[in-house]
Structure formats: structure tokens, C-alpha cells
Design a protein around this motif. Structure first.
Motif, PDB file in Angstrom:
ATOM      1  N   LEU A 170       1.397 -10.196   0.259  1.00 11.47           N
ATOM      2  CA  LEU A 170       0.893  -8.618  -0.480  1.00 11.47           C
ATOM      3  C   LEU A 170       1.966  -7.936  -0.341  1.00 11.47           C
ATOM      4  N   LEU A 171       2.379  -7.369  -1.568  1.00 10.84           N
ATOM      5  CA  LEU A 171       3.494  -6.262  -1.762  1.00 10.84           C
ATOM      6  C   LEU A 171       2.768  -4.946  -2.027  1.00 10.84           C
ATOM      7  N   THR A 172       3.028  -3.964  -1.328  1.00  9.10           N
ATOM      8  CA  THR A 172       2.274  -2.742  -1.488  1.00  9.10           C
ATOM      9  C   THR A 172       3.395  -1.836  -2.193  1.00  9.10           C
ATOM     10  N   GLY A 173       2.736  -0.891  -3.227  1.00  6.68           N
ATOM     11  CA  GLY A 173       3.804  -0.046  -3.929  1.00  6.68           C
ATOM     12  C   GLY A 173       4.668  -0.708  -4.903  1.00  6.68           C
ATOM     13  N   GLY A 174       4.044  -1.736  -5.588  1.00  7.00           N
ATOM     14  CA  GLY A 174       4.819  -2.637  -6.446  1.00  7.00           C
ATOM     15  C   GLY A 174       5.794  -2.042  -7.377  1.00  7.00           C
ATOM     16  N   SER A 175       5.466  -0.707  -7.968  1.00  9.58           N
ATOM     17  CA  SER A 175       6.164  -0.063  -9.016  1.00  9.58           C
ATOM     18  C   SER A 175       7.229   0.930  -8.565  1.00  9.58           C
ATOM     19  N   GLY A 176       7.295   0.733  -7.125  1.00 15.41           N
ATOM     20  CA  GLY A 176       8.253   1.809  -6.715  1.00 15.41           C
ATOM     21  C   GLY A 176       9.753   1.182  -6.805  1.00 15.41           C
ATOM     22  N   PHE A 177      10.783   1.882  -6.616  1.00  9.64           N
ATOM     23  CA  PHE A 177      12.162   1.629  -6.952  1.00  9.64           C
ATOM     24  C   PHE A 177      12.645   0.515  -5.993  1.00  9.64           C
ATOM     25  N   SER A 220       4.182 -16.650  -3.591  1.00  9.10           N
ATOM     26  CA  SER A 220       3.182 -16.259  -4.494  1.00  9.10           C
ATOM     27  C   SER A 220       2.567 -14.681  -4.133  1.00  9.10           C
ATOM     28  N   VAL A 221       2.698 -13.877  -5.156  1.00  8.19           N
ATOM     29  CA  VAL A 221       2.443 -12.265  -4.952  1.00  8.19           C
ATOM     30  C   VAL A 221       1.585 -11.428  -5.434  1.00  8.19           C
ATOM     31  N   VAL A 222       0.931 -10.859  -4.649  1.00  2.39           N
ATOM     32  CA  VAL A 222       0.047  -9.722  -5.119  1.00  2.39           C
ATOM     33  C   VAL A 222       0.540  -8.581  -4.740  1.00  2.39           C
ATOM     34  N   THR A 223       0.622  -7.709  -5.831  1.00  2.00           N
ATOM     35  CA  THR A 223       1.478  -6.277  -5.527  1.00  2.00           C
ATOM     36  C   THR A 223       0.284  -5.073  -5.720  1.00  2.00           C
ATOM     37  N   THR A 224       0.327  -4.111  -5.058  1.00  2.00           N
ATOM     38  CA  THR A 224      -0.617  -3.255  -5.199  1.00  2.00           C
ATOM     39  C   THR A 224       0.067  -2.236  -5.960  1.00  2.00           C
ATOM     40  N   VAL A 225      -0.569  -1.390  -7.050  1.00  2.00           N
ATOM     41  CA  VAL A 225      -0.385  -0.424  -7.860  1.00  2.00           C
ATOM     42  C   VAL A 225      -1.388   0.645  -8.043  1.00  2.00           C
ATOM     43  N   ARG A 226      -0.899   2.014  -8.420  1.00  2.00           N
ATOM     44  CA  ARG A 226      -2.038   2.926  -8.609  1.00  2.00           C
ATOM     45  C   ARG A 226      -2.566   2.893  -9.836  1.00  2.00           C
ATOM     46  N   SER A 227      -2.005   2.091 -10.791  1.00  2.00           N
ATOM     47  CA  SER A 227      -2.742   2.115 -12.169  1.00  2.00           C
ATOM     48  C   SER A 227      -2.450   0.834 -12.792  1.00  2.00           C
ATOM     49  N   GLN A 228      -3.646   0.655 -13.668  1.00  2.00           N
ATOM     50  CA  GLN A 228      -3.678  -0.697 -14.488  1.00  2.00           C
ATOM     51  C   GLN A 228      -2.357  -0.681 -15.253  1.00  2.00           C
TER      52      GLN A 228
END
Length: 339
Positions: A4-11, A26-34
Motif C-alpha cells: 500500500l502506497l499512500t499519497g500516490g499522486s505526490g512528487f 503489486s501496488v495499491v495507492t491512495t489518492v484523494r480523487s478518482q
């Protein structure tokens, strides 16, 4: 590993994601929006849902924010936590900086302990802000290492946004170590403490306006904002975002990195050197960048603290990119989005 990778759209996280996929995880990443999830997915077309998936976490500072995200089938074995607020346009330091950073970090650890018993490794992005002693300024007689902690107090934290930011990083990292000590979870924690993070942006997530704070200085130099005077450097040490991202992944993969703190830095730099590298490599910016006569942006005359990054080099084996390569690659990536 299932990660699990949090904040996946960060720099930083966008580069961490690239290395995780490259290393076969194999990755699941958290994002704030679809919308962010869709952009990341589009940029990685060759990976199916089994290799790259998403979990929506709109506000990391909410109690139980990660409760759903940490549950997965197949279950997670590791978590890399990069999500954190970083900006100085703050009106309420406690509410906008301290709480999100501390609650975000302890929140993810609580959720893992409660709902993801298979997780064995957690890597947390901290910062040199939790190592530095800002009261000592350039401190030429000192060598910073993982043994140092920012001595900021809770009272001082609310003085101004810059102190608040450094305090948020310090208290969030301390809360992670306290959690390990007090809660005795069945996972280990490793923390990454980088200073100024430079390096190429991931173009599908960034525009020149939405640039991470560290790279704004490179953009400003390219756009001619340093023509008359080079601003003070501020933080005199740096690391390339790709080396930092790889360090996160290696710390997750390597057992001897467990329960250790890593000072991730290549070494010293100055704003003057940024200008010099751009001038040398990009003649098209000749009229915008400072000349040799332009004042400012140098290292302090009294000298500067030293750094000991040997633990990261020894245990993680990272080979640091050179400053020139990093700046050149960053400028190219900024040109691609319209600088």
C-alpha cells in the motif's frame, strides 16, 4: 510484495510507484480523487488491476481515514506512507500542519495494527526538518546524522508556518517511533529523512503552477526571477527525488533496514550552483539566468554543517545522482510542461 502506497499522486510517491512496479511489486495507492487515480492509471497502461490499483482517502487527518485502504485481497505485506501536507500558505498551524501530519502518520499505523495483521514492513517519509536544529543556523562545527532531532517544542511550533512545518515533521516522526515502542505492533518501521528534494517532475500530475515547493526555485531561475539577485539558499543540502524514492523501496525490501531512521542526502548545494548548471547546459535560458556577477545564493562565509549519510549508503546501497544530472533532468521535465 503486495504494497500500500499512500499519497500516490505526490512528487515523491509518483517516483516510488515507478520503482515499486519496476521491482515487480503489486501496488495499491491512495489518492484523494478518482481523477488522480485515472491519471496515474493512464500513465501506466501495461499494468493491470492485479499490479496497480487505487483506494480513495480524501482526508488523511480524519480519524480512521486508512481503515478501509489497508484491507486488501490479497493482503498487504508492506506500507509506504508518503502522504503529508506541505505548503506555507497556512492560517492555522495546528489545524493545517500539525494535526494532519501527526494524525496522518499515527492514523495509518493504527489502521494497519487493527486491520492488516499481514503487514510486516512500514516505511514513513519524514524529513531533515525533524533532524535539523534551526536555532544553530549554519553550525559549521557540527555533523548532522540520524542521531540528531529537531529540539522544537509544541509552543514554538505555533509561532509561524515555517516552524510549524518543521515541527509537524518532527512530531509526526516521533509519534511513529512512540507507536512502535508503546503498541508493539507486528510490523517494523523505517523512516526517511530527506532535506530539499529536487529532480524531475512526473509530468502527467504536474503543471508549472502546481509544482512541489522544492522545485519552484529551479522554475523561478528558468523564468528569469533570479536575474537581479539570487535568493538565499535556505536549506544547504539536497537529494534527487529518484534516489529518495528508490531508498523507500529498498528500505521496504531489506530486513536490516527495519526500525532504522535514514538521513537521505547527497550533500551540499547552493542556489548559485542551480543557476550555473542551467546556464552551462541550456543556452536558450542565457538571457533569463543570473550571470557570474549577479549577487546572492552562495554558501555561508562562516562555513556550513557537515552531513553523515553513511547509514543510508551502507544499508541501502544507494548511489547518489550528481547535482548537475539532477538539475538538467529537472529542467527538461519542466520544459515538457511549458517552462
Amino acid at each position: 510484495m503486495r504494497v500500500l502506497l499512500t499519497g500516490g499522486s505526490g512528487f515523491i510517491a509518483a517516483h516510488v510507484l515507478d520503482y515499486l512496479l519496476e521491482h515487480g511489486h503489486s501496488v495499491v495507492t491512495t489518492v484523494r480523487s478518482q481523477e488522480k487515480a485515472d491519471k496515474i492509471k493512464e500513465a501506466h497502461p501495461k499494468y493491470g488491476k492485479d499490479k496497480l490499483d487505487f483506494a480513495l482517502v480524501e482526508d488523511i487527518a480524519q480519524e480512521g481515514a486508512f481503515d478501509k485502504a489497508v484491507v486488501s485481497d490479497p493482503p498487504f505485506e508492506a506500507v509506504i506512507h508518503t502522504a503529508s501536507p506541505f505548503h506555507f500558505n497556512v492560517t492555522d498551524v495546528k489545524k493545517q500542519l500539525l494535526d494532519p501530519a501527526i494524525i496522518g502518520t499515527t492514523g495509518v499505523l493504527k489502521s494497519i495494527k487493527k486491520r492488516a495483521p499481514t503487514v510486516k514492513r512500514v516505511v514513513v517519509t519524514s524529513s531533515f526538518a525533524s533532524i535539523v536544529n534551526p536555532k544553530k543556523a549554519s553550525w559549521p562545527e557540527h555533523t548532522y546524522s540520524e542521531a540528531d532531532w529537531n529540539p522544537v517544542t509544541a509552543e514554538e511550533a505555533e509561532n509561524d508556518p515555517a516552524t510549524g512545518y518543521r515541527a509537524s515533521k518532527t512530531f509526526a516522526e516521533k509519534s511513529a517511533w512512540d507507536f512502535v515502542q508503546n503498541e508493539k505492533p507486528n510490523f517494523t518501521v523505517s523512516t526517511m529523512c530527506p532535506p530539499l528534494v529536487l529532480g524531475p517532475i512526473v509530468h502527467y500530475l504536474n503543471s508549472l503552477d502546481a509544482l512541489n515547493t522544492s522545485n519552484q526555485r529551479i522554475r523561478d531561475c528558468m523564468l528569469g526571477k533570479w536575474k537581479d539577485e539570487i535568493p538565499a539558499t535556505g536549506t544547504f543540502i539536497w537529494v534527487d527525488v529518484r534516489d529518495l524514492a528508490l531508498s523507500h523501496v529498498l528500505a521496504m525490501e531489506q530486513e536490516d533496514a527495519a526500525n532504522k531512521r535514514f538521513f537521505i542526502t547527497e550533500g551540499h548545494f547552493s542556489n548559485r550552483r542551480i543557476a550555473d548548471v542551467i546556464a552551462k547546459n541550456f543556452p536558450e535560458y542565457k538571457d533569463k539566468v543570473p550571470s557570474e556577477k549577479t549577487p546572492g545564493g552562495t554558501l555561508p562565509e562562516e562555513g556550513i554543517f557537515k552531513v553523515d549519510n553513511s547509514q543510508a549508503q551502507k544499508l541501502l546501497g544507494v548511489k547518489w545522482r550528481s547535482f548537475e544530472d539532477s538539475i538538467v533532468d529537472t529542467v527538461k521535465s519542466l520544459k515538457a510542461v511549458g517552462a
